[in-house]
Motif scaffolding. Structure first.
Motif, short mmCIF file in Angstrom:
data_model
loop_
_atom_site.label_atom_id
_atom_site.label_comp_id
_atom_site.label_asym_id
_atom_site.label_seq_id
_atom_site.Cartn_x
_atom_site.Cartn_y
_atom_site.Cartn_z
N ALA A 1 -6.77 5.14 4.37
CA ALA A 1 -7.53 5.99 5.28
C ALA A 1 -6.87 6.04 6.66
O ALA A 1 -6.79 7.11 7.29
N MET A 2 -6.38 4.90 7.13
CA MET A 2 -5.70 4.87 8.42
C MET A 2 -4.47 5.77 8.41
O MET A 2 -4.18 6.47 9.39
N ALA A 3 -3.74 5.78 7.29
CA ALA A 3 -2.54 6.61 7.18
C ALA A 3 -2.89 8.09 7.28
O ALA A 3 -2.07 8.90 7.75
N ALA A 4 -4.11 8.46 6.86
CA ALA A 4 -4.54 9.85 6.92
C ALA A 4 -5.18 10.21 8.25
O ALA A 4 -5.58 11.35 8.46
N GLY A 5 -5.30 9.22 9.14
CA GLY A 5 -5.85 9.48 10.46
C GLY A 5 -7.33 9.23 10.59
O GLY A 5 -7.94 9.58 11.60
N LEU A 6 -7.95 8.60 9.57
CA LEU A 6 -9.37 8.30 9.64
C LEU A 6 -9.60 6.99 10.40
O LEU A 6 -8.76 6.09 10.36
N VAL A 7 -10.72 6.89 11.06
CA VAL A 7 -11.10 5.67 11.75
C VAL A 7 -11.82 4.78 10.74
O VAL A 7 -12.86 5.17 10.20
N PRO A 8 -11.30 3.58 10.45
CA PRO A 8 -11.93 2.70 9.45
C PRO A 8 -12.99 1.80 10.06
O PRO A 8 -12.74 1.10 11.04
N VAL B 1 0.86 -1.18 0.00
CA VAL B 1 0.00 0.00 0.00
C VAL B 1 0.89 1.23 0.00
O VAL B 1 1.73 1.39 0.88
N ASP B 2 0.71 2.08 -0.99
CA ASP B 2 1.51 3.31 -1.08
C ASP B 2 0.85 4.36 -0.19
O ASP B 2 -0.06 5.08 -0.62
N VAL B 3 1.33 4.46 1.05
CA VAL B 3 0.69 5.35 2.02
C VAL B 3 1.33 6.73 2.07
O VAL B 3 0.84 7.61 2.78
N THR B 4 2.39 6.95 1.30
CA THR B 4 3.16 8.19 1.40
C THR B 4 2.30 9.43 1.28
O THR B 4 2.35 10.34 2.12
N ASP B 5 1.50 9.51 0.21
CA ASP B 5 0.68 10.70 -0.02
C ASP B 5 -0.38 10.86 1.06
O ASP B 5 -0.73 11.99 1.44
N PHE B 6 -0.91 9.76 1.55
CA PHE B 6 -1.97 9.84 2.56
C PHE B 6 -1.41 10.24 3.93
O PHE B 6 -2.13 10.82 4.74
N LEU B 7 -0.15 9.94 4.16
CA LEU B 7 0.48 10.39 5.40
C LEU B 7 0.54 11.91 5.46
O LEU B 7 0.46 12.52 6.53
N LYS B 8 0.67 12.53 4.28
CA LYS B 8 0.70 14.00 4.22
C LYS B 8 -0.64 14.59 4.63
O LYS B 8 -0.72 15.75 5.04
N ALA B 9 -1.69 13.78 4.51
CA ALA B 9 -3.04 14.25 4.86
C ALA B 9 -3.40 13.92 6.31
O ALA B 9 -4.54 14.17 6.73
N PHE B 10 -2.45 13.35 7.05
CA PHE B 10 -2.75 12.93 8.43
C PHE B 10 -3.21 14.11 9.28
O PHE B 10 -2.63 15.19 9.25
N HIS B 11 -4.26 13.88 10.05
CA HIS B 11 -4.79 14.91 10.95
C HIS B 11 -5.37 14.21 12.17
O HIS B 11 -5.83 13.07 12.10
N GLU B 12 -5.34 14.90 13.29
CA GLU B 12 -5.78 14.31 14.55
C GLU B 12 -7.22 14.67 14.90
O GLU B 12 -7.79 14.12 15.84
N GLU B 13 -7.82 15.59 14.16
CA GLU B 13 -9.21 15.97 14.40
C GLU B 13 -9.83 16.37 13.07
O GLU B 13 -9.35 17.29 12.40
N GLY B 14 -10.88 15.66 12.67
CA GLY B 14 -11.49 15.92 11.37
C GLY B 14 -12.88 16.51 11.46
O GLY B 14 -13.43 16.71 12.54
N GLU B 15 -13.44 16.77 10.30
CA GLU B 15 -14.80 17.29 10.22
C GLU B 15 -15.79 16.13 10.36
O GLU B 15 -15.44 14.98 10.11
N PRO B 16 -17.03 16.42 10.75
CA PRO B 16 -18.01 15.34 11.03
C PRO B 16 -18.63 14.71 9.78
O PRO B 16 -19.82 14.87 9.52
N PHE B 17 -17.84 13.99 9.02
CA PHE B 17 -18.38 13.23 7.88
C PHE B 17 -17.50 12.02 7.62
O PHE B 17 -16.35 11.96 8.05
N PHE B 18 -18.08 11.03 6.93
CA PHE B 18 -17.32 9.83 6.58
C PHE B 18 -17.11 9.76 5.06
O PHE B 18 -17.86 10.35 4.29
N VAL B 19 -16.08 9.01 4.67
CA VAL B 19 -15.76 8.80 3.26
C VAL B 19 -15.88 7.31 2.96
O VAL B 19 -15.50 6.47 3.78
#
Length: 348
Positions: free
Chosen positions: A275-282, A169-187
């Protein structure tokens, strides 16, 4: 030394199998292995490697049968070993050592369109007639599964054990999107086709009251229209973004709080790790390979998924960091190292 990577095709779209083929070709070049691709029709992507094919024209149809018919071109070669990425044990072991990297067989009891639709079951009928030969070849080959979920199905159908090596899994780009608090929506990410069960994401949004964004390549206009109608009927707060560019997807992932995976029987699920690399809860189905990645965030039905999604919006930063760290274990480097260890041991 020569190796033939046996593939059915290499698509231009990012896919799990495409990632495996590319990473495997890269690995063999790095290890100094002379590599030739064997396909039924010429590859759709140029990997910078020589190839042999059974027909001179490019063909996108009859995916499963192209995999089997790859045997025609592969048997014209004389490598030291075969690395077969089609997952189907076509007869090659009488020529050279046959290593197969695979997902759960379509004939298994794993939930999929192949055992829930009479059209797809009819499509597979000729292949079922070859099961005895596939089982014989499987016993003479070395099997590698892309998850423990797939390994169980391989044992069910072919009667052989397999080593688990998770796909790259190429997580490099998604690591750049990592955040510890997101907006209230799912993808939710998946091709717009019935087999991906994207309607569950629409129903989930309606049930939970949480906004959803569905992203994926457009495969079926009619299915997309059905999803839009369903969204209106249920008054769900859902946005549809077909064919979203990768940079826009990464930007979207950098804002969301939760990732919802609706597909039952998925062998692994690369978007889950991204998604995990970006900090989302799967949030993943218990009946899937995703369960072994994040069992603590798995569901059996939409009611359970709804509760998990609502809780996921308020997941602490520490948990999001843990998910990101776990995603790193699925990177390309780890895949290549584990795959080479098996190949090296087999051909030594």
């Amino acid at each position: 030394m020569k190796s033939t990577i046996v593939i059915h095709r290499v698509t231009k779209s990012v896919s799990g199998e495409g990632n495996v083929v590319r990473a495997s070709a890269e690995l063999l070049r790095e290890r100094g292995v002379e590599t030739t691709l064997a396909t039924f029709s010429p590859p759709l992507d140029d990997l910078g490697l020589p190839h042999v094919s059974a027909v001179p024209f490019k063909l996108r149809l009859f995916d499963k049968y192209q995999r089997v018919l790859t045997c025609i071109s592969a048997r014209r070669t004389k490598p030291d070993f075969f690395l077969n990425i089609t997952a189907i044990p076509i007869p090659l072991s009488d020529i050279a050592t046959h290593i197969i990297y695979g997902v759960a067989p379509e004939f298994s009891s794993v939930p999929s369109k192949y055992n829930t639709s009479w059209i797809w079951m009819a499509y597979l009928l000729p292949l079922r007639g070859l099961l005895k030969r596939f089982r014989e070849e499987a016993r003479r080959s070395v099997f590698i599964a892309n998850s423990a979920y797939s390994s169980k199905a391989i044992r069910e159908i072919y009667g052989v054990e397999s080593t688990v090596v998770y796909p790259p899994v190429d997580v490099t780009d998604f690591l750049k999107a990592f955040h510890e608090e997101g907006e209230p929506f799912f993808v939710t990410i998946g091709r717009f086709e019935p087999g991906k069960r994207l309607d569950l994401a629409v129903r989930l949004s309606s049930m939970s009251g949480v906004r959803g964004v569905i992203v994926g390549s457009m495969e079926s206009d009619s299915y997309m229209k059905k999803l839009v109608r369903l969204s209106r009927e249920l008054k769900a707060d859902v946005q549809f973004l077909p064919n979203l560019p990768r940079n826009s997807l990464i930007e979207l992932m950098g804002k969301a709080s939760v990732y919802f995976h609706p597909t039952l029987g998925e062998h692994f699920g690369i978007p889950i790790v991204e998604a995990m690399a970006a900090g989302l809860v799967p949030i993943v189905p218990r009946e899937s390979g995703g369960f072994e990645i994040v069992p603590e965030f798995s569901y059996n039905n939409l009611e359970e998924a709804s509760e998990l999604v609502k809780k996921g919006l308020n997941t602490p930063a520490s948990t999001r960091r843990e998910l990101k760290d776990k995603a790193l274990s699925f990177d390309r480097r780890n895949f290549k190292e584990k795959l080479w260890n098996i190949i090296d041991e087999v051909i030594r």
